[in-house]
Write a protein that holds these residues in place. Structure first.
Motif, PDB file in Angstrom:
ATOM      1  N   TRP A   1      -3.623   2.398  -8.291  1.00 10.77           N
ATOM      2  CA  TRP A   1      -3.884   2.926  -6.955  1.00 10.77           C
ATOM      3  C   TRP A   1      -5.164   3.748  -6.949  1.00 10.77           C
ATOM      4  O   TRP A   1      -5.344   4.655  -7.759  1.00 10.77           O
TER       5      TRP A   1
ATOM      6  N   ALA B   1       0.841  -1.204   0.000  1.00  7.23           N
ATOM      7  CA  ALA B   1       0.000   0.000   0.000  1.00  7.23           C
ATOM      8  C   ALA B   1       0.875   1.252   0.000  1.00  7.23           C
ATOM      9  O   ALA B   1       1.971   1.261   0.565  1.00  7.23           O
TER      10      ALA B   1
ATOM     11  N   TYR C   1      -6.261   1.962  -1.843  1.00  6.41           N
ATOM     12  CA  TYR C   1      -5.944   0.551  -2.076  1.00  6.41           C
ATOM     13  C   TYR C   1      -5.587   0.350  -3.546  1.00  6.41           C
ATOM     14  O   TYR C   1      -5.873   1.182  -4.389  1.00  6.41           O
ATOM     15  N   HIS C   2      -4.938  -0.766  -3.824  1.00  7.29           N
ATOM     16  CA  HIS C   2      -4.639  -1.134  -5.202  1.00  7.29           C
ATOM     17  C   HIS C   2      -5.807  -1.921  -5.769  1.00  7.29           C
ATOM     18  O   HIS C   2      -6.242  -2.912  -5.193  1.00  7.29           O
TER      19      HIS C   2
ATOM     20  N   HIS D   1     -10.837  -2.212   2.143  1.00 11.18           N
ATOM     21  CA  HIS D   1     -10.545  -3.139   1.048  1.00 11.18           C
ATOM     22  C   HIS D   1      -9.308  -3.940   1.447  1.00 11.18           C
ATOM     23  O   HIS D   1      -8.414  -3.416   2.116  1.00 11.18           O
ATOM     24  N   ARG D   2      -9.242  -5.185   0.999  1.00 14.31           N
ATOM     25  CA  ARG D   2      -8.040  -5.972   1.281  1.00 14.31           C
ATOM     26  C   ARG D   2      -7.892  -7.080   0.234  1.00 14.31           C
ATOM     27  O   ARG D   2      -8.875  -7.563  -0.317  1.00 14.31           O
ATOM     28  N   TRP D   3      -6.644  -7.435  -0.012  1.00 12.98           N
ATOM     29  CA  TRP D   3      -6.340  -8.539  -0.914  1.00 12.98           C
ATOM     30  C   TRP D   3      -6.127  -9.787  -0.086  1.00 12.98           C
ATOM     31  O   TRP D   3      -5.402  -9.771   0.909  1.00 12.98           O
TER      32      TRP D   3
END
Length: 97
Positions: A62, A33, A52-53, A80-82
């Motif tokens: 981004w 990030a 977030y990406h 948001h999260r991967w």
């Protein structure tokens, strides 16, 4: 006639809901990030939505952070999260809780 229209509409909704929930698996690990400098909070009620990406057209892009008002008092933003799944990465969208 009305019954056929209702059944057709329900089927269409189910199909569209299925595509909205489809996961896109990316085989390239997302970048770290970016550390953002926050602008001044517009009001004490605003909540920071971290950047977030996102993965668009084969590349990570981004999405900058922003201040936002919760949809209801006491709303909490889940970022948001991967998530690593199988042979790749899946973006879990942020949302209000």
């Amino acid at each position: 006639m009305l019954k056929k229209l209702l059944i057709g509409s329900a089927f269409g909704l189910l199909l569209s809901a299925g595509t909205m929930c489809a996961e896109v698996v990316v085989t390239v690990r997302p970048p770290r990030a970016i550390v953002e400098k926050r602008i001044a909070r517009p009001s004490p009620n605003h909540v920071w939505i971290a950047g977030y990406h996102n993965y668009v057209n084969g590349a990570y892009v981004w999405v900058p952070g922003r201040w936002e008002l919760p949809p209801r008092p006491g709303g909490v933003w889940v970022a948001h999260r991967w998530v690593h799944r199988g042979n790749g990465w899946v973006l879990v969208e942020g949302h209000w809780r």
